[in-house]
Design a protein around this motif. Structure first.
Motif, short mmCIF file in Angstrom:
data_model
loop_
_atom_site.label_atom_id
_atom_site.label_comp_id
_atom_site.label_asym_id
_atom_site.label_seq_id
_atom_site.Cartn_x
_atom_site.Cartn_y
_atom_site.Cartn_z
N SER A 28 58.38 13.31 109.53
CA SER A 28 59.76 13.76 109.32
C SER A 28 60.18 14.60 110.51
N ASN A 29 61.44 14.56 110.83
CA ASN A 29 61.91 15.23 112.03
C ASN A 29 63.21 15.98 111.73
N PRO A 30 63.13 17.02 110.89
CA PRO A 30 64.35 17.74 110.51
C PRO A 30 64.95 18.48 111.71
N THR A 31 66.23 18.77 111.60
CA THR A 31 66.91 19.55 112.64
C THR A 31 67.46 20.83 112.00
N MET A 32 67.65 21.84 112.82
CA MET A 32 68.20 23.11 112.35
C MET A 32 69.25 23.60 113.35
N ASN A 33 70.42 23.97 112.84
CA ASN A 33 71.41 24.66 113.66
C ASN A 33 71.07 26.14 113.68
N LEU A 34 71.07 26.73 114.86
CA LEU A 34 70.70 28.13 114.96
C LEU A 34 71.64 29.01 114.15
N SER A 35 72.88 28.59 113.97
CA SER A 35 73.83 29.38 113.18
C SER A 35 73.44 29.45 111.71
N ASP A 36 72.54 28.56 111.28
CA ASP A 36 72.08 28.56 109.89
C ASP A 36 70.76 29.30 109.71
N LEU A 65 68.75 35.14 120.82
CA LEU A 65 68.84 34.34 119.60
C LEU A 65 70.06 34.72 118.79
N GLN A 66 70.31 36.02 118.71
CA GLN A 66 71.47 36.48 117.96
C GLN A 66 72.77 35.99 118.60
N SER A 67 72.82 35.97 119.92
CA SER A 67 74.02 35.49 120.61
C SER A 67 74.23 34.00 120.40
N GLN A 68 73.15 33.29 120.05
CA GLN A 68 73.24 31.85 119.80
C GLN A 68 73.49 31.53 118.33
N GLY A 69 73.67 32.57 117.53
CA GLY A 69 74.06 32.35 116.14
C GLY A 69 73.01 32.69 115.10
N VAL A 70 71.79 33.01 115.52
CA VAL A 70 70.73 33.34 114.57
C VAL A 70 71.04 34.69 113.90
N THR A 71 70.89 34.75 112.60
CA THR A 71 71.05 36.00 111.87
C THR A 71 69.71 36.74 111.83
N LEU A 72 69.70 37.97 112.33
CA LEU A 72 68.49 38.79 112.35
C LEU A 72 68.61 39.88 111.29
N GLN A 240 60.03 22.59 109.37
CA GLN A 240 61.25 23.38 109.54
C GLN A 240 61.07 24.39 110.66
N LEU A 241 59.89 24.99 110.73
CA LEU A 241 59.60 25.97 111.78
C LEU A 241 59.64 25.31 113.15
N LEU A 242 59.09 24.12 113.25
CA LEU A 242 59.15 23.38 114.50
C LEU A 242 60.58 22.99 114.86
N ALA A 243 61.39 22.68 113.86
CA ALA A 243 62.80 22.36 114.10
C ALA A 243 63.54 23.57 114.67
N ILE A 244 63.24 24.76 114.13
CA ILE A 244 63.84 25.98 114.66
C ILE A 244 63.42 26.17 116.11
N GLY A 245 62.13 25.94 116.37
CA GLY A 245 61.62 26.09 117.74
C GLY A 245 62.28 25.13 118.70
N ARG A 246 62.51 23.89 118.27
CA ARG A 246 63.18 22.92 119.14
C ARG A 246 64.61 23.34 119.44
N SER A 247 65.28 23.89 118.44
CA SER A 247 66.66 24.34 118.64
C SER A 247 66.70 25.51 119.62
N GLU A 248 65.76 26.43 119.49
CA GLU A 248 65.72 27.59 120.39
C GLU A 248 65.37 27.16 121.81
N GLU A 249 64.57 26.10 121.91
CA GLU A 249 64.14 25.62 123.23
C GLU A 249 65.33 25.11 124.05
#
Length: 250
Positions: A28-36, A65-72, A240-249
């Motif tokens: 499976s290859n899920p994707t994650m938007n950093l804003s989510d 990360l925060q500037s890219q939409g990640v909620t900390l 899901q964790l890998l999807a977050i990592g790909r988005s951050e990359e």
């Protein structure tokens, strides 16, 4: 048995995802938007006695990360260090003696456990393992108590993830950059000599003991050596964790 889990290393999170798929059979290859994405920033243990360069690089990475939409979200975990200490070496050393002895007996190649220990080349690992052949084995009752504490550690992580609706916890991978050759037993951290082994496993140890997935991402150089940002996720959220990592990359 409890802690040893194969984890791939690669030049990119995309390659990590591929390796993880081959190892687990999960393609499976899920994707994650950093804003989510919601990441907790634990305020205890993980930020104690950091090298100033590591602290600065980690803060810059979190700001990015925060500037890219990640909620900390700051999250307190005051018991994490105590729980981890009551699990860590007790579990791994008891199981190492038990499982390695059984393995060598199964192999039937004539190598005894004591012989194996005496030939360990790494000074810091040798210092931890040698007492095991000189009456320093971990009793079963202490091991079982540690496993009970491990369940409390797992509950702590589960509650933190659930209470704050987190996809992960973000923190510095190590308190300082890699030790130099020759710093096998002690390493300098903020002007003090500290045990090399425990210094470098400190921040990744709790997640390892809890059996949750973790990902370390490069965040630049500190004094010419690489620094990392770790993200630990809830149980079963590896992809899901890998999807977050790909988005951050990107």
């Amino acid at each position: 048995m409890t802690r040893d889990t194969a984890g791939p290393m690669a030049r990119s999170v995309a390659d990590l995802s591929l390796l993880d798929s081959v190892m687990t059979g999960d393609f499976s290859n899920p994707t994650m938007n950093l804003s989510d994405v919601r990441l907790g920033v634990p305020s205890d243990l993980f930020w104690e006695n950091l090298d100033p360069g590591i602290r600065s690089a980690t803060n810059e990475a979190l700001d990015l990360l925060q500037s890219q939409g990640v909620t900390l979200i700051p999250v307190p975990m005051p018991d994490i260090g105590k729980l981890d200490e009551e699990v860590s070496f007790i579990v791994v050393l008891h199981e190492f003696v038990r499982d390695m002895t059984a393995y060598l007996k199964h192999k039937r190649d004539g190598i005894e456990f004591e012989t194996l220990i005496s030939q360990i080349g790494s000074p810091d690992v040798r210092a931890i393992a040698l007492p095991l052949i000189h009456g320093g084995t971990i009793p079963v009752d202490a091991y079982e108590t540690a496993l009970n504490t491990r369940r409390r550690l797992q509950s702590l992580y589960k509650d933190v993830f659930s209470l704050h609706g987190l996809h992960g916890l973000a923190f510095p991978t190590t308190p300082r950059t890699a030790a130099l050759i020759g710093e096998d037993e002690t390493v300098e951290l903020n002007g003090q000599r500290e045990p090399t082994f425990s210094t470098f496993i400190r921040n990744s140890d709790p997640g390892s003991n809890a059996g949750i997935p973790g990902l370390s991402l490069p965040i630049g150089l500190v004094n010419g050596l690489p620094a990392g940002l770790s993200i630990d996720g809830p149980v079963g959220t590896d992809r899901q964790l890998l999807a977050i990592g790909r988005s951050e990359e990107h």
